[in-house]
Design a protein around this motif. Structure first.
Motif, PDB file in Angstrom:
ATOM      1  N   SER A 183       0.857  -1.167   0.000  1.00 56.26           N
ATOM      2  CA  SER A 183       0.000   0.000   0.000  1.00 56.26           C
ATOM      3  C   SER A 183       0.900   1.225   0.000  1.00 56.26           C
ATOM      4  O   SER A 183       2.095   1.132   0.310  1.00 56.26           O
ATOM      5  N   PRO A 184       0.357   2.417  -0.345  1.00 54.92           N
ATOM      6  CA  PRO A 184       1.184   3.623  -0.311  1.00 54.92           C
ATOM      7  C   PRO A 184       1.834   3.854   1.052  1.00 54.92           C
ATOM      8  O   PRO A 184       2.992   4.273   1.122  1.00 54.92           O
ATOM      9  N   ALA A 185       1.094   3.555   2.136  1.00 58.30           N
ATOM     10  CA  ALA A 185       1.655   3.773   3.470  1.00 58.30           C
ATOM     11  C   ALA A 185       2.816   2.827   3.756  1.00 58.30           C
ATOM     12  O   ALA A 185       3.854   3.234   4.277  1.00 58.30           O
ATOM     13  N   SER A 186       2.631   1.541   3.419  1.00 56.78           N
ATOM     14  CA  SER A 186       3.706   0.577   3.665  1.00 56.78           C
ATOM     15  C   SER A 186       4.896   0.843   2.756  1.00 56.78           C
ATOM     16  O   SER A 186       6.048   0.657   3.155  1.00 56.78           O
ATOM     17  N   LEU A 187       4.623   1.318   1.541  1.00 57.04           N
ATOM     18  CA  LEU A 187       5.715   1.663   0.631  1.00 57.04           C
ATOM     19  C   LEU A 187       6.509   2.828   1.179  1.00 57.04           C
ATOM     20  O   LEU A 187       7.741   2.834   1.131  1.00 57.04           O
ATOM     21  N   TRP A 188       5.818   3.817   1.719  1.00 56.26           N
ATOM     22  CA  TRP A 188       6.495   4.979   2.276  1.00 56.26           C
ATOM     23  C   TRP A 188       7.344   4.609   3.490  1.00 56.26           C
ATOM     24  O   TRP A 188       8.421   5.167   3.700  1.00 56.26           O
TER      25      TRP A 188
ATOM     26  N   GLY B 270      10.830   2.580  -0.728  1.00 57.03           N
ATOM     27  CA  GLY B 270       9.787   3.544  -1.061  1.00 57.03           C
ATOM     28  C   GLY B 270      10.263   4.973  -0.905  1.00 57.03           C
ATOM     29  O   GLY B 270       9.969   5.836  -1.734  1.00 57.03           O
ATOM     30  N   LYS B 271      11.001   5.246   0.171  1.00 58.10           N
ATOM     31  CA  LYS B 271      11.512   6.599   0.392  1.00 58.10           C
ATOM     32  C   LYS B 271      12.502   6.986  -0.706  1.00 58.10           C
ATOM     33  O   LYS B 271      12.523   8.137  -1.164  1.00 58.10           O
ATOM     34  N   LYS B 272      13.330   6.042  -1.125  1.00 57.47           N
ATOM     35  CA  LYS B 272      14.270   6.335  -2.202  1.00 57.47           C
ATOM     36  C   LYS B 272      13.533   6.582  -3.521  1.00 57.47           C
ATOM     37  O   LYS B 272      13.945   7.439  -4.315  1.00 57.47           O
TER      38      LYS B 272
ATOM     39  N   LEU C  37       9.063  19.218  -0.343  1.00 57.03           N
ATOM     40  CA  LEU C  37       8.756  18.645   0.968  1.00 57.03           C
ATOM     41  C   LEU C  37       8.921  17.131   0.982  1.00 57.03           C
ATOM     42  O   LEU C  37       9.469  16.558   1.937  1.00 57.03           O
ATOM     43  N   ALA C  38       8.447  16.467  -0.077  1.00 60.02           N
ATOM     44  CA  ALA C  38       8.592  15.015  -0.155  1.00 60.02           C
ATOM     45  C   ALA C  38      10.063  14.621  -0.226  1.00 60.02           C
ATOM     46  O   ALA C  38      10.505  13.673   0.440  1.00 60.02           O
ATOM     47  N   HIS C  39      10.826  15.350  -1.027  1.00 62.84           N
ATOM     48  CA  HIS C  39      12.245  15.053  -1.201  1.00 62.84           C
ATOM     49  C   HIS C  39      13.005  15.253   0.113  1.00 62.84           C
ATOM     50  O   HIS C  39      13.781  14.388   0.533  1.00 62.84           O
ATOM     51  N   GLY C  40      12.758  16.394   0.759  1.00 69.85           N
ATOM     52  CA  GLY C  40      13.459  16.685   2.004  1.00 69.85           C
ATOM     53  C   GLY C  40      13.078  15.748   3.131  1.00 69.85           C
ATOM     54  O   GLY C  40      13.940  15.307   3.903  1.00 69.85           O
ATOM     55  N   THR C  41      11.792  15.428   3.242  1.00 67.88           N
ATOM     56  CA  THR C  41      11.337  14.523   4.297  1.00 67.88           C
ATOM     57  C   THR C  41      11.919  13.128   4.122  1.00 67.88           C
ATOM     58  O   THR C  41      12.406  12.515   5.083  1.00 67.88           O
ATOM     59  N   ALA C  42      11.889  12.618   2.896  1.00 69.75           N
ATOM     60  CA  ALA C  42      12.444  11.290   2.633  1.00 69.75           C
ATOM     61  C   ALA C  42      13.947  11.265   2.905  1.00 69.75           C
ATOM     62  O   ALA C  42      14.471  10.308   3.489  1.00 69.75           O
TER      63      ALA C  42
END
Length: 243
Positions: free
Chosen positions: A22-27, A32-34, A98-103
């Motif tokens: 799922s998107p949550a488990s991938l994140w 997923g973060k990469k 934001l997505a890039h920095g958070t990951a």
């Protein structure tokens, strides 16, 4: 026998160790973060190329770049209202940043937790860009704040005038500190793009032994092109070629 086999097949359940993705488990996963970093990085890279090409219009005079800035606010009319396209582009870019920095931050913290004790003997990294990737991201983040205050909100620009980007660019880079900040950030950007482009290719599975050489050359060429293109504007203003 056949019915028993059929029954076993229909009543088989997934093993407890495997869960549906799922998107949550991938994140939550490092992979997923990469992937998020790779995709968001490519979004920002596309913006940088477009932004650099727009900046180069300063060499064609005030009417050219001022007209270009006005055109950006009219894209999509009459379907979109005045300025909507520009704000939509800003929102997409903000989401990517934001997505890039958070990951990146979460991956860095995960790496530190996995290796809390430093190695007794430090092994040198492959490239300078790899060693400075994290600090380069911090420098670029701080520069984005400065850049917005300088040429978007015009807060720190000493002689800014709303609706006149050519004059605002000249006013900004006529000060030594603004030119120095911009040049330092663009050098950090070149290193970041060079390493990030190659890392994104690896994450997305684009690279292979036959493409590695071409991808590395492409990363170097793209980083050099962006660095030179962005640096040409402040250098030209400080040298008096654009006034």
């Amino acid at each position: 026998m056949a019915s028993a086999t059929r029954t076993n097949r229909t009543t088989r359940t997934p093993s407890p160790g495997r869960r549906p993705s799922s998107p949550a488990s991938l994140w939550r996963s490092s992979v997923g973060k990469k992937a998020v970093m790779a995709v968001s990085g490519l979004v920002m890279l596309a913006y940088l190329v477009a932004h650099m090409l727009g900046n180069l219009k300063v060499f064609f005079g005030p009417d050219d770049i001022n007209g270009y800035a006005h055109w950006l606010r009219t894209v999509g009319e009459p379907f979109l209202h005045h300025g909507w396209f520009l704000w939509l582009a800003r929102l997409v870019l903000l989401a990517a940043v934001l997505a890039h920095g958070t990951a990146a931050y979460q991956l860095s913290r995960r790496d530190l937790r996995a290796r809390p004790v430093k190695y007794a003997h430090r092994r040198p990294r492959a490239t300078y860009a790899t060693r400075t990737m994290r600090w380069g991201g911090v420098i670029l983040g701080l520069f984005v704040v400065w850049h917005i205050l300088d040429l978007t909100t015009l807060t720190v620009n000493p002689a800014a005038e709303e609706g006149h980007p050519y004059q605002n660019i000249v006013a900004s880079f006529s000060t030594w500190y603004s030119g120095a900040v911009y040049c330092l950030a663009m050098l950090a950007l070149g290193l970041h793009v060079r390493h990030g482009f190659w890392s994104a290719a690896q994450t997305l599975g684009v690279n292979n032994p036959r493409r590695d050489r071409a991808l590395k050359l492409g990363a170097n060429a793209l980083a050099l092109l962006l660095t030179a293109g962005f640096l040409s504007v402040p250098v030209a203003v400080m040298a008096g070629l654009v006034r």
